[in-house]
Structures are given as C-alpha cells and as structure tokens.
Design a protein around this motif. Structure first.
Motif, mmCIF file in Angstrom:
data_model
loop_
_atom_site.group_PDB
_atom_site.id
_atom_site.type_symbol
_atom_site.label_atom_id
_atom_site.label_comp_id
_atom_site.label_asym_id
_atom_site.label_seq_id
_atom_site.Cartn_x
_atom_site.Cartn_y
_atom_site.Cartn_z
ATOM 1 N N ASN A 572 0.846 -1.192 0.000
ATOM 2 C CA ASN A 572 0.000 0.000 0.000
ATOM 3 C C ASN A 572 0.882 1.242 0.000
ATOM 4 O O ASN A 572 1.788 1.358 0.833
ATOM 5 N N ILE A 573 0.626 2.162 -0.940
ATOM 6 C CA ILE A 573 1.443 3.368 -1.086
ATOM 7 C C ILE A 573 0.534 4.592 -1.025
ATOM 8 O O ILE A 573 -0.497 4.649 -1.708
ATOM 9 N N THR A 574 0.942 5.581 -0.216
ATOM 10 C CA THR A 574 0.233 6.849 -0.095
ATOM 11 C C THR A 574 1.207 7.996 -0.373
ATOM 12 O O THR A 574 2.280 8.072 0.254
ATOM 13 N N VAL A 575 0.848 8.895 -1.315
ATOM 14 C CA VAL A 575 1.686 10.052 -1.621
ATOM 15 C C VAL A 575 1.539 11.086 -0.515
ATOM 16 O O VAL A 575 0.419 11.488 -0.170
ATOM 17 N N LYS A 576 2.687 11.533 0.026
ATOM 18 C CA LYS A 576 2.651 12.547 1.092
ATOM 19 C C LYS A 576 2.986 13.940 0.547
ATOM 20 O O LYS A 576 2.312 14.918 0.883
ATOM 21 N N THR A 577 4.031 14.047 -0.278
ATOM 22 C CA THR A 577 4.407 15.339 -0.859
ATOM 23 C C THR A 577 4.880 15.138 -2.282
ATOM 24 O O THR A 577 5.374 14.055 -2.655
ATOM 25 N N TYR A 578 4.721 16.209 -3.109
ATOM 26 C CA TYR A 578 5.320 16.235 -4.446
ATOM 27 C C TYR A 578 5.608 17.694 -4.798
ATOM 28 O O TYR A 578 5.120 18.619 -4.113
ATOM 29 N N PRO A 579 6.422 17.981 -5.841
ATOM 30 C CA PRO A 579 6.861 19.357 -6.131
ATOM 31 C C PRO A 579 5.681 20.311 -6.313
ATOM 32 O O PRO A 579 4.687 19.970 -6.959
ATOM 33 N N ALA A 580 5.818 21.521 -5.749
ATOM 34 C CA ALA A 580 4.727 22.496 -5.783
ATOM 35 C C ALA A 580 4.421 22.990 -7.178
ATOM 36 O O ALA A 580 3.307 23.461 -7.442
ATOM 37 N N ASP A 581 5.395 22.939 -8.082
ATOM 38 C CA ASP A 581 5.169 23.427 -9.440
ATOM 39 C C ASP A 581 4.688 22.323 -10.381
ATOM 40 O O ASP A 581 4.746 22.476 -11.606
ATOM 41 N N TYR A 582 4.209 21.223 -9.803
ATOM 42 C CA TYR A 582 3.651 20.126 -10.603
ATOM 43 C C TYR A 582 2.256 19.786 -10.091
ATOM 44 O O TYR A 582 1.930 19.984 -8.919
ATOM 45 N N ARG A 583 1.454 19.284 -10.993
ATOM 46 C CA ARG A 583 0.120 18.789 -10.667
ATOM 47 C C ARG A 583 0.122 17.263 -10.748
ATOM 48 O O ARG A 583 0.674 16.682 -11.675
ATOM 49 N N TRP A 584 -0.536 16.620 -9.734
ATOM 50 C CA TRP A 584 -0.611 15.146 -9.732
ATOM 51 C C TRP A 584 -1.422 14.659 -10.921
ATOM 52 O O TRP A 584 -2.478 15.212 -11.237
ATOM 53 N N LEU A 585 -0.920 13.587 -11.577
ATOM 54 C CA LEU A 585 -1.625 13.020 -12.722
ATOM 55 C C LEU A 585 -2.110 11.607 -12.423
ATOM 56 O O LEU A 585 -3.304 11.349 -12.326
ATOM 57 N N GLU A 586 -1.173 10.648 -12.226
ATOM 58 C CA GLU A 586 -1.603 9.263 -12.030
ATOM 59 C C GLU A 586 -0.429 8.367 -11.679
ATOM 60 O O GLU A 586 0.746 8.733 -11.870
ATOM 61 N N TRP A 587 -0.771 7.173 -11.137
ATOM 62 C CA TRP A 587 0.173 6.070 -10.979
ATOM 63 C C TRP A 587 0.027 5.129 -12.171
ATOM 64 O O TRP A 587 -1.084 4.914 -12.660
ATOM 65 N N GLU A 588 1.130 4.533 -12.590
ATOM 66 C CA GLU A 588 1.090 3.452 -13.574
ATOM 67 C C GLU A 588 1.811 2.237 -13.003
ATOM 68 O O GLU A 588 3.003 2.314 -12.677
ATOM 69 N N ASN A 589 1.060 1.125 -12.860
ATOM 70 C CA ASN A 589 1.668 -0.174 -12.566
ATOM 71 C C ASN A 589 2.064 -0.738 -13.921
ATOM 72 O O ASN A 589 1.233 -1.262 -14.659
ATOM 73 N N TYR A 590 3.332 -0.595 -14.274
ATOM 74 C CA TYR A 590 3.788 -0.757 -15.654
ATOM 75 C C TYR A 590 3.361 -2.104 -16.235
ATOM 76 O O TYR A 590 3.651 -3.164 -15.694
ATOM 77 N N GLY A 591 2.630 -1.999 -17.349
ATOM 78 C CA GLY A 591 2.155 -3.190 -18.043
ATOM 79 C C GLY A 591 0.849 -3.743 -17.519
ATOM 80 O O GLY A 591 0.355 -4.744 -18.038
ATOM 81 N N TYR A 592 0.267 -3.100 -16.465
ATOM 82 C CA TYR A 592 -0.937 -3.660 -15.859
ATOM 83 C C TYR A 592 -2.082 -2.653 -15.781
ATOM 84 O O TYR A 592 -3.130 -2.860 -16.357
ATOM 85 N N TRP A 593 -1.915 -1.551 -15.035
ATOM 86 C CA TRP A 593 -3.031 -0.633 -14.885
ATOM 87 C C TRP A 593 -2.547 0.777 -14.620
ATOM 88 O O TRP A 593 -1.383 1.019 -14.299
#
Length: 812
Positions: A572-593
């Motif tokens: 289980n993964i929860t995002v806590k912080t990301y760069p302020a000059d970026y907008r969250w888009l999505e996770w990719e489980n490569y090759g699956y979803w």
C-alpha cells in the motif's frame, strides 16, 4: 398474475384382463413408484403382494437397549446396520406401521441419502503445491480418509497409495453400484494424490446417513489424520451444524482429525424465506404474483427436491411439497407426510423427468400451520426464484468442518458454489479452491464443483502435516485461512471464505521462509513515459506499507527507490508530498493498470515497476469539445427536444496521455476535455435506430461526410453529427461492434466482434473490407457473412501506442 392452474389427470386401469399374479405385480410396481402422485391403499385383492414392497428406513430409538429387536424378527424385517440410537432396516409398509408402535421407538423416517457435490490436476499449480513438491514435500506418512459413494481401487492414479478400503453399505459394494458413484469418489482420491503424491489413502463408502456416521466412527478408530468429504446431505436436520451429519465432523475434529468438507453446489438451487400466502389459497407465494418455483430440464433427468422448515426436531406445522408439469400443470408428484408434533419438518420428491421442459414446484400448508422460515433445495437444477445465501450443505455447516467453496482456475468464484451464512449466523465457506480439473477416471470430461475443490484442500493439508506432524486441526485452519488470497469483500466473507487457497504461502508462514518480489518506484514528468528515463526522477515522498518475512513494515521513501517484499503480499502506497510546481496526474503499474488516485495498492505476485506521473503547471492547457447528435431537420444552433442517441468512439490526448473512450450522446450533448492543439478523432460506432448517417459538422468551420472525423483542438469547439430519418424499407441491416472500450497493452492482440443484424427480412451476403492500418498487422475473419453472423477483427499490437483509426467498410 402467475397462478397454478391445475389439471388432475385420471388413469383408468382394467384389472379383469390380467391374471391374479400379474395384477398383483402391477399394483406392487404402482405402490413402490416414487413418481406417482398418490399412495397405494389397502383393500385390493393383491394386498398381500403389496405388503412385500420393502423400503429402507431409519428407526430412531430413545435409548440403545436392544431387547425390542427380538420383536422385530417376527415382522420379517431385514436388519442392516446400527449406530448408537439409529437403526437401519428394510421393512414392508405394514411392518413399518407396527414398528412405530413399539416401546423405545421415537420415530421412523426415510434415510438421509448422500448427494455427490459434483457438477485437474491443474489445481496443483493454481495453489502453488508444485513449489512444495520441489522442496521434497509429498504428504509422506499422512493418512487421508476419503469418504464418498464409490471407488475404483484399481485406478492407476491411486492404486499404489491405497492402504485400506471398506464399504459401509449393506451390500458391501465398494464401487457404490453405479458408474457415477465410482467415478466421483475415485476422482476425489486422484486429486489428493496429485496434491500429495505419497499420502496414504483410506477409502470408505456409504449409501445412507447411518452408514456415513459409521464410516466416520471407523476413521476415528483408525487414527486418520485428514478426512476429505465431497458428499452432502439434505433434510437431515437444521442447517446450523446441530444435525447428526455435522456433529460427526465435530466429533472427528475433537479426535484430532482435520475434517475437510465440500460446501455444496446449490447457490442457484436453493431458496429460503418465510411462508407467505398473500391470497389465502394455502399455497406459498414466492413473489406476490407467483406461487410456483420453476426448474428447466433440458434432457431426461432425475429431478430431486428437498423441503425443510426451521422447526426441528419435530413439528406440528404441516407443509406439503408438489411438483407440476406439462401444458396443463398436471400434478406429477406429491410429498404430503403428516406432521402432527412427532415428525421432523421435511418433505422430499424424487421424480424421473422423462421429457425436457419446465417443471414447477409448489409448497402448500395445512390450515393450522404457522408461518415459518423454509429451505427449498433442487439438486442440479437452478430454481427460478433462488436465494444464494444460506445454501451450505451438511456437513459443511459444522463448526468442526473446514468448508471449501469452488473457484475457477483463474480464481473467479463458480456461480454454483454454495454460500453462507449458516442458519445460526456463522461465516461459511472457510476457504475456496480450484475446480474444473482433469482426472484420469473422468477422461476428457473435466471434474467440476466443490467436490473437486475439497480434496485440493485435503491434499494441501497433507503437505503441511508432513512438514510439521504436530499441527492440530485448529492450527491447520488458522494457517490456511491467514495465508489465503483474499477475494470478494475484504476479510472473510460468505462467498470466498478467507479467500483462495495458497499452500506455498501457508508453508512459508509455517516455516518462516518467504519467496521474494521486488518493487521499484519512479516519479516522472508526464511527457516522459517509462521505460524512457528522465535525467533524474522528480522528488516525491510516499508512505509505504508492505510485508517482508511475514512482518508488516511501514516506511517513508523518496523516489526513486526499490524495496523487497514477500511474494503474494500486498503493498500500500500513499503520496505525502510532491513538487509544488507540478500537478498530480496518475500512478502506472507498468504493463498492468493506471490509477489517478494518490493512494494505491498492488498485489506482488511478481516483480513490479510503479511510476508516478506529474504535469508541470505552466504546461497545462485544455480545450472543451461538445458533441451533438441532430436530425438534419434541426440545424445547429437550433436544438431538438433531445439529442439523438448514438455511440461515439473517441481517440484523443489528455494530459499528454493517449486515450481511447467510447461514450454516448443523448438525450443531452456529450463533452470531452482534450489537450490544446492535440488531434481528436471521432467515429460513430452506433447510429440512432431508424436513422442513417449524413455528415459531421464543425460549427463555424467545415464538415465531413465520413463517419470518422479528425480535428485539431486549437480552440473550444462544437461538433454536430447529423442523421436523416429513414423508412424501415430503406435499411437492410445494422452493424454492432463490441466491446465498446478496450485496454491497450503493447504486445497483446486486441479483439473486436462485428455483428450484423437483418432488418425487414434482409437475407443477402454482407462483405467486410479492412483498410490497411499503418504500422500494424490486422486480421478480419470471416470477411463474408450472412445477416446475424459474427466476424472477429484482431489487431496485433507491437507498437507502444494504439492506432488512431481503424476503418472497416461494410457492403451488401
């Protein structure tokens, strides 16, 4: 209103043309028939012959003293077996009537008849038993008793493992007297040997509930380790684990035996509910306007119906069971035993359905009967009105039984697998295991049902007992449930139980040895798609919960990072912080979803790469596209009362990610958001009924006569699809393409089904032509077909992105 319109059919029998002996034989056959809707009466000249019609019965005693048995000998009964206070006899109807009057006799009843719960082994790999075989575990020195209806002790798959076989049937026939009985029990034994190739088999068969109880007693005396039971009983008591069949499983567990029971295959053959008679005609209403419960028989079959109600052990509430059939709802069979305070609450019908068709089941109550909760079972046939909950079959309802439901080899629940809870509210089944497997004795016919699932669990338990012989039944239950692959509702539930059996995970928990998998986590700008790597990952912080060596760990990590986890566990993964000059888009489980949430869970059944995509805020620019569907008589901006109903397939780019979406226009316009200056492709995949295509119109710009339109999204745009109403005679056929939405995975082929449906009796050849797709190979088969037939379009996908457009021309 669906009511029972009953026609009684009278059959006239001429006796004068028959000899006395032949007449008596004719009457004897009628009296013994289970299919006739009446019972033979005394008073015929052949009454003595009728008295010879013997039936098997169970006599329930108030204590085990046997002095009364001497009086039985004068009645001409055949003593078959005794287990405690239960005595199994064969007796004439006159003798049965006299037995009921003897001191020490509580009641006389029909025997409980066992039902095979059948409807490989590939199951070995599905539950990862092959990994334990590789470690040298094969069930050595583990004693497994298979309790079933019959066996072929010379079956080449099991003969070397058989240590003992014994029949508890009165006739001593270990094969069970029929091909199906011998195949069923042998197939169950084969699966155990597939799972535990060196286990020791003890094969015991039976024909009644009393013989089953004797078989369990004998297994206890033989110090058996595991009992595998793929046979169920109905009408032997309440479905709450308090019936004698279930109590035998409790007794086995108390003696240290791991008792594995099939759950049953009655999810769609079971109905339960309170008796209700909304129109006061004495018949139960399954719905307010339906007094019968239909079953559809497709070929000559044995139709078996059981009814009981929750008023055990004896009842004064009298209910009867009816079976109707034919165009006039003729009464075919009746079970109308009297319940006046000393009889069990049961009725049953066994009917030989010679003709295919719809048969109807009805429940009638006596005037004085109080409404009670009822349980109706129809073996091997789906009930029109069925209730899946509460369909577990004894002994699967026992607390001491480890009850097994059935899943397909891919883990999906079988629709017939019986579901809990028990009548007293306990969760059942306890676990699920595969069915639909290949066995030697069934040949090319696969072995389906919880009958096949239960021996997978019994064999799995044998592997654990070889690894750790001191495990108790309670230890085995805990380990198998804790390591099952959770499916359905979170936690243990009444459909999957604790989940799908995973014997390697169970062994790993037992020994503290875990197979590992690696999770690598990246964070990329949206325009750089993995496996392409940026000069450096974006810096995002996440909280990670995972399992390693059986221990749950919770840690914070910054991208990029890699962790090692127990294979088969969940991260289980929860995002806590990301760069302020970026907008969250999505996770990719490569090759699956792909998942747009910042919180994700993934099952680690192998190494995985997880990429977080974010988009720079200054790069964000979208355009709004509004799509209408109008008749040509309503030229935009004029609006009709509502949009025509059409389906449109759209290829476009949003947040620099290619999308393929099928959506509906009507009764309101549709809206989609796309990246500015990107290309948008629209295709009408389903036109409105009664209309034909005219054109696309880009409001304030150009138009396109093809059903496929490509535009550049440099501004917000309004696009109208125009259609002309046609007379039915102008349209010959319609074309439907399914599925409407496809997931594109490079390297895996994509399949579409094209179906043509005729209009106005059109019956001419239709030709499909596939235009070349740049950069892709595709196959259309067949290319020529008649109305009502299907064609399959397969696109072979080696590229990293899907084709923008595929054109198939349909001509007649």
């Amino acid at each position: 209103m669906k009511k029972l319109a009953v026609m009684l059919t009278l059959t006239l029998i001429t006796l004068t043309a028959l000899s006395p002996a032949l007449m008596a034989k004719r009457l004897e056959n009628m009296a013994c028939s289970e299919n006739l809707p009446f019972k033979a009466k005394s008073g015929f000249k052949a009454e003595e012959e009728l008295d010879r019609c013997e039936e098997r019965v169970i006599v329930e005693l108030s204590d085990e003293e046997c002095a009364w048995s001497e009086r039985l000998s004068s009645l001409g009964v055949v003593f078959e077996a005794q287990r405690g206070k239960l005595v199994q006899l064969k007796a004439s109807s006159n003798a049965v009537a006299q037995i009921t009057l003897l001191d020490n006799v509580k009641r006389v009843r029909k025997p409980g008849i066992p039902v095979p719960l059948r409807v490989e082994s590939e199951g070995v790999q599905a539950i990862r038993a092959n990994l334990l075989h590789n470690l040298g575990l094969h069930g050595r020195n583990v004693k497994v008793a298979v309790l079933d209806l019959g066996f072929n002790i010379y079956d080449p798959e099991i003969s070397e493992n058989v240590q003992e076989y014994r029949s508890f049937r009165f006739d001593g026939d270990i094969t069970g007297g029929s091909e199906e009985n011998v195949r069923h029990g042998t197939a169950c034994a084969e699966i155990i040997v597939d799972m535990a190739p060196e286990s020791e088999l003890y094969l015991y068969n039976f024909e009644t509930d009393v013989e089953y109880l004797m078989a369990v007693d004998y297994a206890i005396s033989r110090n058996i380790d595991i009992i595998s039971m793929s046979v169920g009983f109905l009408n032997v008591g309440p479905y709450d684990g308090s019936n004698p069949v279930a109590e035998a499983a409790d007794e086995a567990q108390a003696h240290g035996i791991f008792f594995v029971s099939a759950a049953g295959n009655e999810a769609r053959g079971h109905w339960s509910g309170l008796f209700r008679d909304e129109d006061n005609d004495g018949l139960h209403n399954f719905t307010p306007d339906d007094e019968d419960n239909d079953v559809v028989v497709e070929k000559e079959s044995l139709l078996t119906v059981f009814l009981t109600w929750e008023d055990w052990p004896s009842t004064a509430n009298d209910y009867d069971l009816y079976l109707y059939g034919g165009p006039f709802n003729t009464i075919l069979a009746v079970s109308d035993d009297v319940q006046n305070g000393s009889q069990p609450p049961v009725e049953s019908i066994v009917y030989h359905a010679v003709k295919p068709g719809t048969y109807r089941i009805a429940i009638r109550k006596a005037v004085s009967a109080a409404p009670v909760k009822m349980h109706l079972f129809s073996l091997n046939f789906e009930l029109e009105h069925h209730v899946q909950e509460g369909s577990i079959v004894p002994p699967g309802d026992a607390s001491g039984a480890f009850t097994v439901g059935a899943v397909k080899l891919d883990g999906e629940i079988e629709p017939y697998s019986s579901k809990g809870p028990t009548v007293d509210g306990r969760i059942k089944p306890d676990i699920t295991a595969p069915d639909g497997v290949v066995t030697w004795i069934y040949g090319e016919e696969r072995f389906y049902g919880t009958s096949a699932s239960a021996p997978h669990v019994a064999g799995a338990a044998a592997l654990l007992l070889e690894a750790e012989p001191n495990l108790t039944p309670w230890d085995l239950k805990r380990i198998l449930e804790e390591t099952a692959v959770d499916q359905g509702a979170s936690g243990k539930d009444n459909e999957y139980g604790a989940g799908r059996l995973d014997i390697y995970a169970a062994y790993s928990l037992l020994k503290g040895v875990y197979e590992k998998a690696t999770l690598t986590v990246h964070a990329h700008p949206a325009q750089i798609h993995y496996p392409t790597e940026p000069p450096s990952d974006l810096n995002i912080t996440v909280s990670v919960s995972y399992v390693r060596d059986g221990e749950i760990l919770v840690e914070d990590h910054s991208t990029a990072f890699q962790i090692t986890v127990d294979q088969g566990s969940t991260v289980n993964i929860t995002v806590k912080t990301y760069p302020a000059d970026y907008r969250w888009l999505e996770w990719e489980n490569y090759g699956y979803w792909i998942n747009s949430s910042t919180n994700v869970s993934l099952k680690m059944d192998g190494d995985r790469v997880l990429i977080a995509y974010l988009k720079p805020l200054e790069a964000e620019a979208h355009r709004l596209i509004i799509i209408h569907a109008h008749p040509v008589t309503a030229q935009y901006p004029e609006e009709p009362s509502e949009e025509l109903n059409i389906t449109v397939l759209a290829f476009y780019t949003l947040n620099e990610t290619g999308r393929s979406v099928e959506f509906t226009v009507g009764p309101s316009p549709a809206q989609i958001q796309v990246d500015a200056d990107s290309s948008l492709n629209l295709t009408v995949s389903r036109p409105p009924s009664g209309y034909k295509w005219v054109k696309w119109k880009i409001y304030g710009d150009g138009e396109e006569s093809s059903q496929t339109l490509t535009v550049s999204a440099n501004t917000n745009q309004t696009i109208i699809a125009y259609f002309e109403e046609v007379k039915p005679s102008e349209e010959d056929f319609t074309v439907t393409i399914t599925p409407q939405v496809q997931v594109y995975i490079p390297g895996q082929p994509v399949n579409y089904t094209i179906l043509t449906n005729p209009i106005n009796d059109f019956n001419d050849t239709i030709t499909l032509t596939l235009e070349p797709i740049p950069g892709f190979e595709a196959l259309l088969q067949p290319a020529t077909l008649m109305p009502g037939q299907k064609s399959t379009l397969t696109i072979f996908t080696d590229n990293n992105s899907p084709p923008q457009m595929v054109t198939v021309t349909v001509r007649a």
